[in-house]
Design a protein around this motif. Structure first.
Motif, mmCIF file in Angstrom:
data_model
loop_
_atom_site.group_PDB
_atom_site.id
_atom_site.type_symbol
_atom_site.label_atom_id
_atom_site.label_comp_id
_atom_site.label_asym_id
_atom_site.label_seq_id
_atom_site.Cartn_x
_atom_site.Cartn_y
_atom_site.Cartn_z
ATOM 1 N N LYS A 33 -26.191 124.801 45.054
ATOM 2 C CA LYS A 33 -27.075 125.963 45.151
ATOM 3 C C LYS A 33 -26.535 126.992 46.139
ATOM 4 O O LYS A 33 -26.672 128.196 45.919
ATOM 5 N N LEU A 34 -25.914 126.515 47.210
ATOM 6 C CA LEU A 34 -25.323 127.410 48.190
ATOM 7 C C LEU A 34 -24.229 128.261 47.547
ATOM 8 O O LEU A 34 -24.186 129.484 47.723
ATOM 9 N N LEU A 35 -23.366 127.615 46.771
ATOM 10 C CA LEU A 35 -22.297 128.360 46.097
ATOM 11 C C LEU A 35 -22.845 129.294 45.025
ATOM 12 O O LEU A 35 -22.341 130.405 44.847
ATOM 13 N N GLU A 36 -23.883 128.848 44.304
ATOM 14 C CA GLU A 36 -24.481 129.723 43.296
ATOM 15 C C GLU A 36 -25.097 130.953 43.948
ATOM 16 O O GLU A 36 -24.988 132.063 43.407
ATOM 17 N N LYS A 37 -25.721 130.784 45.083
ATOM 18 C CA LYS A 37 -26.307 131.918 45.804
ATOM 19 C C LYS A 37 -25.205 132.878 46.263
ATOM 20 O O LYS A 37 -25.359 134.102 46.152
ATOM 21 N N LEU A 38 -24.094 132.317 46.742
ATOM 22 C CA LEU A 38 -22.955 133.143 47.133
ATOM 23 C C LEU A 38 -22.441 133.931 45.934
ATOM 24 O O LEU A 38 -22.153 135.128 46.041
ATOM 25 N N LYS A 39 -22.347 133.268 44.802
ATOM 26 C CA LYS A 39 -21.874 133.930 43.582
ATOM 27 C C LYS A 39 -22.817 135.069 43.184
ATOM 28 O O LYS A 39 -22.366 136.172 42.855
ATOM 29 N N GLU A 40 -24.113 134.803 43.236
ATOM 30 C CA GLU A 40 -25.101 135.841 42.911
ATOM 31 C C GLU A 40 -24.984 137.030 43.853
ATOM 32 O O GLU A 40 -25.012 138.192 43.412
ATOM 33 N N ASN A 41 -24.859 136.753 45.153
ATOM 34 C CA ASN A 41 -24.755 137.832 46.135
ATOM 35 C C ASN A 41 -23.483 138.654 45.930
ATOM 36 O O ASN A 41 -23.515 139.891 46.001
ATOM 37 N N GLN A 42 -22.373 137.965 45.677
ATOM 38 C CA GLN A 42 -21.119 138.686 45.443
ATOM 39 C C GLN A 42 -21.182 139.500 44.156
ATOM 40 O O GLN A 42 -20.679 140.627 44.113
ATOM 41 N N ALA A 43 -21.818 138.952 43.123
ATOM 42 C CA ALA A 43 -21.949 139.689 41.864
ATOM 43 C C ALA A 43 -22.822 140.920 42.064
ATOM 44 O O ALA A 43 -22.494 142.012 41.565
ATOM 45 N N LYS A 44 -23.891 140.771 42.787
ATOM 46 C CA LYS A 44 -24.784 141.906 43.061
ATOM 47 C C LYS A 44 -24.041 142.995 43.837
ATOM 48 O O LYS A 44 -24.109 144.178 43.488
ATOM 49 N N LYS A 45 -23.321 142.578 44.870
ATOM 50 C CA LYS A 45 -22.557 143.532 45.671
ATOM 51 C C LYS A 45 -21.485 144.222 44.819
ATOM 52 O O LYS A 45 -21.299 145.445 44.898
ATOM 53 N N TYR A 46 -20.802 143.449 43.984
ATOM 54 C CA TYR A 46 -19.762 144.000 43.111
ATOM 55 C C TYR A 46 -20.358 145.046 42.165
ATOM 56 O O TYR A 46 -19.800 146.139 42.008
ATOM 57 N N HIS A 47 -21.481 144.727 41.549
ATOM 58 C CA HIS A 47 -22.099 145.657 40.604
ATOM 59 C C HIS A 47 -22.619 146.912 41.309
ATOM 60 O O HIS A 47 -22.535 148.022 40.752
ATOM 61 N N GLU A 48 -23.116 146.749 42.519
ATOM 62 C CA GLU A 48 -23.559 147.915 43.284
ATOM 63 C C GLU A 48 -22.374 148.827 43.611
ATOM 64 O O GLU A 48 -22.468 150.054 43.487
ATOM 65 N N GLU A 49 -21.253 148.221 44.033
ATOM 66 C CA GLU A 49 -20.057 149.015 44.340
ATOM 67 C C GLU A 49 -19.525 149.709 43.089
ATOM 68 O O GLU A 49 -19.127 150.871 43.157
ATOM 69 N N GLU A 50 -19.521 149.009 41.987
ATOM 70 C CA GLU A 50 -19.058 149.608 40.730
ATOM 71 C C GLU A 50 -19.973 150.755 40.311
ATOM 72 O O GLU A 50 -19.513 151.794 39.836
ATOM 73 N N SER A 51 -21.261 150.575 40.514
ATOM 74 C CA SER A 51 -22.215 151.631 40.179
ATOM 75 C C SER A 51 -21.985 152.858 41.063
ATOM 76 O O SER A 51 -22.026 153.998 40.578
#
Length: 145
Positions: A107-125
């Motif tokens: 769950k810790l790694l999944e949360k990290l993945k979610e946070n990184q994906a969110k940050k990536y999509h925000e930067e791309e936006s």
């Protein structure tokens, strides 16, 4: 067009998912063994109770000796079954703790993945919005000139 998000620790996440599955299987096996031992313990207890309810008033010396030997054997079986149940309970507790730990790790790694994906999509936006703003600025032609 933006590239899709790639999680650099995907292999680690997959490994942790596999480890969690193995821990779940070990927990299920420990639960099964514990339940089986409980049934065996109850069966031995029932045999002992049934044996002690039998009448031994009119028994000969040989029959009395056999009755006592059987009673002693049932007590030993009961003691052995109780000890085995305690061991299996400890193993069950250990397996449960291990499964919880593996689940938290995943769950810790999944949360990290979610946070990184969110940050990536925000930067791309933001990059995309910046490009649109630049294109609008370049294409804008004021009528006063």
């Amino acid at each position: 067009m933006a590239k899709p998000f790639v999680f650099k620790l995907e292999k680690v996440l997959e490994f942790r998912e596999q480890a969690e599955e193995q821990a779940k299987f070990a927990l299920a096996e420990a639960m099964r063994l514990h339940q089986e031992q409980k049934k065996k313990l109850l069966a031995v207890e029932e045999l002992l109770v049934a044996h002690r309810k039998k009448r031994y008033d009119n028994l000969s010396a040989n029959e009395m000796w056999l009755w006592e030997q059987y009673d002693t054997a049932l007590k030993a079986d009961l003691h052995t079954a109780q000890n085995r149940l305690k061991q299996l309970a400890l193993n069950l507790q250990k397996c449960r703790a291990e499964a919880v730990k593996k689940s938290k790790d995943r769950k810790l790694l999944e949360k990290l993945k979610e946070n990184q994906a969110k940050k990536y999509h925000e930067e791309e936006s933001l990059k995309e919005q910046k490009e649109f703003d630049e294109m609008a600025t370049i294409r804008f032609k004021p009528e006063n000139f």
